[in-house]
Design an enzyme around this catalytic site. Structure first.
Site, PDB file in Angstrom:
ATOM      1  N   GLU A 125      -7.239   4.437   7.633  1.00  0.00           N
ATOM      2  CA  GLU A 125      -7.042   5.876   7.380  1.00  0.00           C
ATOM      3  C   GLU A 125      -8.262   6.473   6.692  1.00  0.00           C
ATOM      4  OE1 GLU A 125      -3.254   5.457   5.413  1.00  0.00           O
ATOM      5  OE2 GLU A 125      -2.362   4.814   7.310  1.00  0.00           O
ATOM      6  N   GLU A 184      -5.949  -5.402  10.246  1.00  0.00           N
ATOM      7  CA  GLU A 184      -4.949  -4.360  10.482  1.00  0.00           C
ATOM      8  C   GLU A 184      -5.265  -3.658  11.795  1.00  0.00           C
ATOM      9  OE1 GLU A 184      -2.842  -3.052   6.702  1.00  0.00           O
ATOM     10  OE2 GLU A 184      -4.587  -1.787   6.887  1.00  0.00           O
ATOM     11  N   ASN A 208       0.879  -1.177   0.000  1.00  0.00           N
ATOM     12  CA  ASN A 208       0.000   0.000   0.000  1.00  0.00           C
ATOM     13  C   ASN A 208       0.911   1.220   0.000  1.00  0.00           C
ATOM     14  OD1 ASN A 208      -1.801   2.044   0.427  1.00  0.00           O
ATOM     15  ND2 ASN A 208      -2.272   1.496   2.554  1.00  0.00           N
ATOM     16  N   HIS A 268      -9.748   0.963   4.494  1.00  0.00           N
ATOM     17  CA  HIS A 268      -8.491   1.140   5.240  1.00  0.00           C
ATOM     18  C   HIS A 268      -8.764   2.051   6.437  1.00  0.00           C
ATOM     19  CE1 HIS A 268      -4.412   2.353   6.226  1.00  0.00           C
ATOM     20  NE2 HIS A 268      -4.013   1.278   5.570  1.00  0.00           N
ATOM     21  N   GLY A 288       1.733   1.994  10.708  1.00  0.00           N
ATOM     22  CA  GLY A 288       2.647   3.120  10.598  1.00  0.00           C
ATOM     23  C   GLY A 288       3.291   3.512  11.916  1.00  0.00           C
ATOM     24  N   SER A 324       2.805  -2.475  10.357  1.00  0.00           N
ATOM     25  CA  SER A 324       4.252  -2.462  10.591  1.00  0.00           C
ATOM     26  C   SER A 324       4.910  -3.800  10.292  1.00  0.00           C
ATOM     27  CB  SER A 324       4.565  -1.996  12.019  1.00  0.00           C
ATOM     28  OG  SER A 324       4.112  -0.659  12.209  1.00  0.00           O
ATOM     29  N   LYS A 347       0.111   4.178  -0.194  1.00  0.00           N
ATOM     30  CA  LYS A 347      -0.555   5.347   0.412  1.00  0.00           C
ATOM     31  C   LYS A 347      -0.352   6.568  -0.496  1.00  0.00           C
ATOM     32  CE  LYS A 347       0.236   3.396   4.951  1.00  0.00           C
ATOM     33  NZ  LYS A 347      -0.177   3.502   6.328  1.00  0.00           N
TER      34      LYS A 347
HETATM   35  C1  PEP Z   1      -1.106  -0.068   5.823  1.00  0.00           C
HETATM   36  O1  PEP Z   1      -1.086   1.069   5.404  1.00  0.00           O
HETATM   37  O2  PEP Z   1      -2.020  -0.823   5.488  1.00  0.00           O
HETATM   38  C2  PEP Z   1      -0.029  -0.515   6.710  1.00  0.00           C
HETATM   39  C3  PEP Z   1      -0.082  -1.727   7.223  1.00  0.00           C
HETATM   40  O3  PEP Z   1       0.986   0.381   6.941  1.00  0.00           O
HETATM   41  P1  PEP Z   1       2.384   0.058   7.688  1.00  0.00           P
HETATM   42  O4  PEP Z   1       2.922  -1.211   7.093  1.00  0.00           O
HETATM   43  O5  PEP Z   1       3.240   1.255   7.369  1.00  0.00           O
HETATM   44  O6  PEP Z   1       2.086  -0.077   9.134  1.00  0.00           O
END
Ligand code: PEP
Length: 248
Positions: A97, A166, A10, A95, A172, A210, A12
């Site tokens: 976000e 998630e 992703n 997601h 993040g 992460s 982003k």
């Molecule tokens: C994500 O944006 O779905 C995500 C898991 O980000 P990160 O790996 O940076 O935590």
């Protein structure tokens, strides 16, 4: 049943024409004949660029959002049919976000998943609890409710989705769920999928939060973790390729 894993990046809201070209060069040079399926979910303006570069490659094209509506007066939205025009195979839906900054509700997420499926695009439906919810012992209830909204809206077509667990507190932040924490939630989701519709037991359940080159192998070794959704580490070709290689 052996499920082929999926590793999805992703990106982003990151990238530029030049940066994307360099990242794709690195990915295509190293991806080889990966055991896992690989995808990158890119910002909408770059779908044409990335799609053209990935033509004939083992990496699938993904998007980060889709409109719940088919067409019309929805300024700024991108429809599933438009994504289909660009050869998109996967689209992220719900997601955290988007839930957090764009007010997406479980109902919106379910409608978007349905719109994607109706255009032949696989929605990667993201669910997960906040730290406050986890600390209050509500993880199971929160992800269960998020899952139920999608399951009710999709019915038997739930078997066409990918699910991504998630935990919001891990996205993040550099804090990863332990393999045991993640596995426990994934096993619960597998049971919910099976209860919703027996054929849905084979739906892939990705872990995201992460995941990186150092922790991927242990997470991906869990029996109910069928791949990863990778944010930050998907922007560095060597890191992303290490995660891909860890997915057997
Ligand atoms: C994500 O944006 O779905 C995500 C898991 O980000 P990160 O790996 O940076 O935590």
């Amino acid at each position: 049943m052996k499920i082929r894993k999926l590793i999805a990046g992703n990106w982003k809201m990151n990238g530029s024409l030049a940066a994307n070209a360099a990242l794709l060069d690195g990915l295509l040079a190293g991806v080889g004949a990966a055991a896992a399926e690989v995808a990158v979910c890119v910002p909408a303006p770059y779908l044409a660029q990335v799609g053209a570069r990935l033509q004939g490659s083992p990496i699938a094209l993904g998007a980060q959002d889709v409109s719940a509506y088919a067409q019309g007066a929805y300024t700024g939205e991108v429809s599933a049919a438009m994504l289909q025009d660009f050869g998109v195979r996967y689209v992220l839906v719900g997601h955290s976000e988007r839930r957090q900054y764009h007010g997406e509700t479980d109902a919106t997420v379910a409608a978007k998943a349905r719109a994607a499926l109706s255009a032949g695009i696989v929605p990667v439906v993201c669910i997960g609890e906040t730290l406050v919810q986890r600390d209050a012992g509500q993880t199971e209830a929160v992800v269960g409710a998020q899952f139920a909204a999608v399951a009710e809206a999709l019915g038997e077509s739930i078997d066409g989705i990918v699910l991504a667990y998630e935990p919001v507190w891990a996205i993040g932040t550099g804090k990863t769920a332990t393999p045991e924490q993640a596995q426990a939630v994934h096993a619960g989701l597998r049971a919910r999928l099976r209860d919703a519709y027996p054929a849905a037991a084979g739906v892939r359940i990705l872990y995201g939060g992460s995941m990186n080159a150092a922790n991927a192998a242990e997470l991906l070794a869990q029996p109910d973790i069928d791949g990863g959704l990778i944010g930050g580490a998907s922007l560095k070709a060597p890191d992303f390729l290490t995660i891909v290689a860890a997915a057997q």
